[in-house]
Design an enzyme around this catalytic site. Sequence first.
Site, PDB file in Angstrom:
ATOM      1  CE1 TYR A   1      -6.617   3.035  -0.642  1.00 39.54           C
ATOM      2  CE2 TYR A   1      -4.308   2.983  -0.318  1.00 39.54           C
ATOM      3  CZ  TYR A   1      -5.176   2.367  -0.757  1.00 39.54           C
ATOM      4  OH  TYR A   1      -5.367   1.512  -1.277  1.00 39.54           O
TER       5      TYR A   1
ATOM      6  CG  ASP B   1      -8.280   3.955  -4.682  1.00 42.11           C
ATOM      7  OD1 ASP B   1      -9.478   3.790  -4.610  1.00 42.11           O
ATOM      8  OD2 ASP B   1      -7.458   3.254  -5.487  1.00 42.11           O
TER       9      ASP B   1
ATOM     10  CD  GLU C   1      -2.807  -0.809  -0.261  1.00 44.76           C
ATOM     11  OE1 GLU C   1      -2.951   0.106  -0.858  1.00 44.76           O
ATOM     12  OE2 GLU C   1      -3.581  -1.767  -0.476  1.00 44.76           O
TER      13      GLU C   1
END
Length: 365
Positions: free
Chosen positions: A135, A153, A52
């Site tokens: 996020y 996102d 991520e």
Amino acid sequence: MPAAANPAVAKPVPALPDPGALLAWYDRHQRRLPWRAPSGLRQDPYRVFLSEIMLQQTTVVTVAPYYDAFLRRWPDVEALADAPLEEVLSAWAGLGYYARARNLHACAKAVCERHGGQFPADEEALLALPGIGPYTAAAIAAIAFERRAAPVDGNWERVVARLFAVADPLPKARAKLRVLALTLLPRARYGDFAQAMMDLGATICTPRKPACALCPWQSPCAARALGAPERYPVKAAKAARPTRQGVAFLAVRADGAVLVRSRPPKGLLGGMSEVPSTPWETGGSVHPAIHAPFSASWTALNATVTHVFSHFALELQLWRADVPADARAPAGHRWVLPGGFDAEAFPSVMRKVLAHAQPFFTGPE
DNA sequence: GACCCGTGGTA
DNA sequence: TTACCAAGGGT
């Protein structure tokens, strides 16, 4: 008395998007990506975290080789936390947004020191860690821990903006899009749903020419009903990108070593290695010789290195000096042989500069 | 909210 | 060639 609407001919109210329809689509069309667990299994939180961070503003194709290299070199959070920052920056070189690498390392240390080497499962606790924003906290919570969370996102924003035909321009519309996104969440399978939204945005609901005919949500999509899904999301105009100029000093020793220094730990290319140069200014009014690392017979090469950063373009003229093998490195500088270039944290712009230290280094290609 | 912070691919 | 775009975060 005004004519009342005739219920018999009223347009059908579009059905609300069904999370189950997207999950069913995901079960058949999900992408196989290096950081995804086999279907039905939870992924190691460290791997979710690593992927991520790397995927922030960066494409899947670009990230894949870096992800594999990091995982092989630092297979768990303790290994990463124990690594020297310089090695992490060197391994990150070329990926961009180098604060991510510094925060990745700081976060690994924090997880080890504050959480006993185990990533927390709560969004709030994740959010408190360096480099983890709204996020990423939601993504780790949903994907690694199956928590109810909405990692909104760019894909989510595009899908939601189209589903509800949100006319407000980004970034102001972000809060509204998030509220709408929360209405889409299923009752379970939060990790799959998060990744399904990303896959939908990446393969069907694309920025240009979305493949609506293949979309599991084509029926409830308001933007498609309006006939112009590609118009959403609406975005505010961006500022023009200025150009800065500078001169880089390519000092090449007789044995091929190049004079190098490290940039300040924060800011642009923070902590990365560089060839010394003048400051990079928009007017280009600096006097280059004042900034040379040492006095020598500098020769202006007939070459300009251009590079585009996120908020400015750069034009670097190159001055070269070939010096004896026993030349001393000034304070704060060091000599690096071409064989050591790969161990240095050279960002892309500096690899372009070093390509002119021929014939010892062939450059980024 | 505005600005800073990289890079490579695509139309 | 220009412009936009990609699983954003920090300040």
